[in-house]
Motif scaffolding. Structure first.
Motif, PDB file in Angstrom:
ATOM      1  N   UNK A 114       0.823  -1.209   0.000  1.00  0.00           N
ATOM      2  CA  UNK A 114       0.000   0.000   0.000  1.00  0.00           C
ATOM      3  C   UNK A 114       0.861   1.265   0.000  1.00  0.00           C
ATOM      4  N   UNK A 115       2.026   1.183   0.611  1.00  0.00           N
ATOM      5  CA  UNK A 115       2.954   2.317   0.549  1.00  0.00           C
ATOM      6  C   UNK A 115       3.462   2.469  -0.873  1.00  0.00           C
ATOM      7  N   UNK A 116       3.784   1.353  -1.512  1.00  0.00           N
ATOM      8  CA  UNK A 116       4.248   1.387  -2.900  1.00  0.00           C
ATOM      9  C   UNK A 116       3.154   1.890  -3.828  1.00  0.00           C
ATOM     10  N   UNK A 117       1.914   1.492  -3.552  1.00  0.00           N
ATOM     11  CA  UNK A 117       0.793   1.981  -4.360  1.00  0.00           C
ATOM     12  C   UNK A 117       0.681   3.496  -4.289  1.00  0.00           C
ATOM     13  N   UNK A 118       0.856   4.035  -3.094  1.00  0.00           N
ATOM     14  CA  UNK A 118       0.766   5.488  -2.934  1.00  0.00           C
ATOM     15  C   UNK A 118       1.892   6.194  -3.684  1.00  0.00           C
ATOM     16  N   UNK A 165      -5.724  -5.193  -0.418  1.00  0.00           N
ATOM     17  CA  UNK A 165      -5.579  -3.942   0.333  1.00  0.00           C
ATOM     18  C   UNK A 165      -5.482  -2.734  -0.590  1.00  0.00           C
ATOM     19  N   UNK A 166      -4.905  -2.931  -1.779  1.00  0.00           N
ATOM     20  CA  UNK A 166      -4.785  -1.821  -2.717  1.00  0.00           C
ATOM     21  C   UNK A 166      -6.132  -1.334  -3.201  1.00  0.00           C
ATOM     22  N   UNK A 167      -7.018  -2.264  -3.578  1.00  0.00           N
ATOM     23  CA  UNK A 167      -8.355  -1.877  -4.037  1.00  0.00           C
ATOM     24  C   UNK A 167      -9.178  -1.270  -2.905  1.00  0.00           C
ATOM     25  N   UNK A 168      -9.085  -1.865  -1.713  1.00  0.00           N
ATOM     26  CA  UNK A 168      -9.835  -1.338  -0.568  1.00  0.00           C
ATOM     27  C   UNK A 168      -9.372   0.076  -0.222  1.00  0.00           C
ATOM     28  N   UNK A 169      -8.068   0.283  -0.227  1.00  0.00           N
ATOM     29  CA  UNK A 169      -7.524   1.614   0.067  1.00  0.00           C
ATOM     30  C   UNK A 169      -7.894   2.593  -1.043  1.00  0.00           C
ATOM     31  N   UNK A 170      -7.801   2.152  -2.278  1.00  0.00           N
ATOM     32  CA  UNK A 170      -8.152   2.962  -3.446  1.00  0.00           C
ATOM     33  C   UNK A 170      -9.595   3.461  -3.339  1.00  0.00           C
ATOM     34  N   UNK A 171     -10.530   2.559  -3.018  1.00  0.00           N
ATOM     35  CA  UNK A 171     -11.935   2.953  -2.910  1.00  0.00           C
ATOM     36  C   UNK A 171     -12.203   3.789  -1.664  1.00  0.00           C
ATOM     37  N   UNK A 172     -11.457   3.547  -0.588  1.00  0.00           N
ATOM     38  CA  UNK A 172     -11.666   4.334   0.638  1.00  0.00           C
ATOM     39  C   UNK A 172     -11.300   5.799   0.425  1.00  0.00           C
ATOM     40  N   UNK A 173     -10.503   6.096  -0.597  1.00  0.00           N
ATOM     41  CA  UNK A 173     -10.158   7.478  -0.919  1.00  0.00           C
ATOM     42  C   UNK A 173     -11.159   8.119  -1.872  1.00  0.00           C
TER      43      UNK A 173
END
Length: 508
Positions: A114-118, A165-173
């Motif tokens: 998730x850090x790398x995704x950001x 976690x990437x998709x969940x974090x992506x949608x939470x934003x």
């Protein structure tokens, strides 16, 4: 109206007209007269149309990727009964090890992902990892021995780790806390579709046995790997980093939606979300007791989910059906679970509650279903229990994931916490790899009992956490009543307090 009630009404308001009922309140804060004019031009129907527009642009890409992700990690169960173990000379223990090594990388790299995704952006990161894990699946079709499968499964876990976690974090934003559970459910339901689709697809692909000198089980991996690579490349054009850069929203829609996302009292603001990653974010996201509590709670879902993903075709096969029929008969329970997952998550968001919509499916579907499967010898009763058990394990998961996401105001902290929760909760797959033993066929007493125990544990921990969060919210309410001046403080300064912000409320 009391000030604390006013603040809560503003935080929960979905549409502008909701604010008309807040007596004694000046309503929301606007950055400019232009923003206010745009926001006040939106009624319930316009907001609903805008939300649907965003849904149909964001959810499909996440859903398709997650479908393929779950299909690609679970298709080894289909390959097993298609003859893989026999051709490669795999023992029952070796097969369990092949399942387990996937989690060596999958569980440990989700938070860093998730850090790398950001850093890379969702638009680059999510399609990239899809292509990479697709290559791994393709390679499994050409595996010649146990060691080849071990290496490829380790790499598969490494590349798949970032998706959930990437998709969940992506949608939470992109959505407010009380909107995100339903959206997570929409793409997570792809996992249940994958469970159904994998059986049907494997049944069809098995008929290619012998083509090109390859066995049917090899073609399962080859065709599904090629599909994932193709979809991964295409998804680059269907993933959007933010409203400002998405391209499918008008300037007016961007203005409204950005305002809409800022209406949660205590939620971190854009400036804090875009600041560099700091130790305080890592400390709060990785070492807070609640993160690891959620990991253990999540095992109440992940142990059953992975157990069925890997062994449902085998369980059904032992009920007396042939391998081909077992592939097909594994589909209906997943379709039923998909419907239950979407409905449960919709009402979880609608009523702004997580606790009841986690323990409800676990109790009425999971426990009853597994008890039927454990306590009966009759094929029909066991198969009916599988139906209920599938719904009981899948339906609560979006609420569990969004519950964790809802309760971290800062985006850095939220991303790390979600990565750890989803990553280490996936250790349920390690447990699942060893509990359904061939010598326990056809009752599988050990496997069903462990799954039943994990479900009960998840229910107990859910109730305890909900009571705790309710207690903390009550303390904040009391503080705000005793110190009404808090409502006049700078929102930016309050946001810096993160969870300590007296206006921030936990969802339970």
């Amino acid at each position: 109206m009391k000030s604390v009630e006013v603040d809560q009404k503003i935080a929960e308001a979905t549409y502008v007209e909701d604010l008309d009922y807040i007596t004694g309140s000046d309503g929301p804060v606007f950055k400019s007269p232009e923003q206010r004019a745009v926001v006040e031009s939106y009624d319930a129907k316009r907001v609903s149309r805008l939300r649907w527009k965003i849904d149909r642009h964001l959810i499909p890409a996440c859903g398709v990727l997650y479908l393929l992700c779950f299909l690609d990690r679970g298709n080894i169960g289909n390959a097993k009964i298609a003859g893989m173990n026999k051709e490669l000379g795999l023992s029952s223990h070796q097969y369990s090890v092949i399942l387990t090594v996937f989690f060596a990388t999958y569980c440990t790299v989700e938070a860093p992902c998730n850090i790398l995704l950001k850093m890379l952006s969702a638009k680059v990161f999510l399609p990239l990892i899809a292509v990479l894990w697709g290559v791994c699946v393709l390679g499994m079709g050409f595996a010649k021995n146990y060691h080849h499968l071990i290496v490829l499964r380790i790499l598969l876990g490494l590349f798949e780790a970032g998706l959930m976690p990437g998709c969940a974090y992506y949608l939470s934003n992109w959505y407010r806390p009380t909107e995100v559970s339903y959206r997570i459910a929409l793409y997570f339901s792809a996992a249940t579709i994958a469970g159904a689709f994998s059986g049907i697809l494997a049944w069809a692909i098995m008929k290619m046995d012998g083509i090109g000198g390859l066995a049917g089980w090899s073609w399962i991996f080859i065709l599904e790997g090629l599909l994932t690579i193709t979809v991964g490349v295409l998804c680059y054009f269907f993933i959007y980093n933010s409203p400002k850069t998405c391209g499918f929203l008008t300037d007016e829609e961007i203005t409204y939606w950005e305002w809409h996302l800022q209406q949660d009292a205590g939620k971190s603001n854009e400036e804090l979300d875009n600041e560099p990653l700091q130790w305080k974010h890592i400390k709060q996201g990785a070492f807070h007791w609640r993160v690891w509590y959620m990991v253990i709670l999540s095992l109440g879902c992940t142990v059953p989910i992975y157990s069925f993903s890997y062994f449902l075709p085998t369980i059904i096969n032992t009920l007396g059906w042939t391998a081909s029929t077992a592939q097909l008969m594994s589909a209906p329970p997943y379709i039923w679970a998909c419907l239950c997952t979407i409905v449960v998550s919709y009402f979880s968001d609608k009523y702004k509650n997580r606790c009841f919509f986690i323990i409800g499916p676990m109790l009425f579907c999971g426990i009853v279903g597994f008890s039927m499967a454990l306590g009966q010898d009759k094929t029909g009763v066991t198969y009916a229990g599988v139906f209920l058990a599938c719904a009981g394990q899948y339906a609560p998961w979006p609420s569990i994931v969004s519950w964790n996401a809802n309760n971290y105001p800062n985006s850095h902290t939220r991303g790390i916490a979600m990565g750890i929760q989803i990553g280490f909760a996936s250790a349920g797959g390690i447990i699942a790899s060893f509990i359904y033993r061939s010598q326990d066929s056809p009752r599988f007493t050990l496997g069903h009992s462990v799954v039943l125990g994990a479900t009960v544990l998840g229910m107990i921990l859910t109730v305890v956490l909900a009571l705790y969060l309710r207690f903390v919210n009550a303390k904040k309410e009391k503080y705000c009543k005793e110190h009404p001046e808090v409502y006049n403080e700078d929102p930016h300064e309050l946001a810096k307090l993160d969870e300590a912000n007296p206006l921030f409320r936990y969802i339970y």
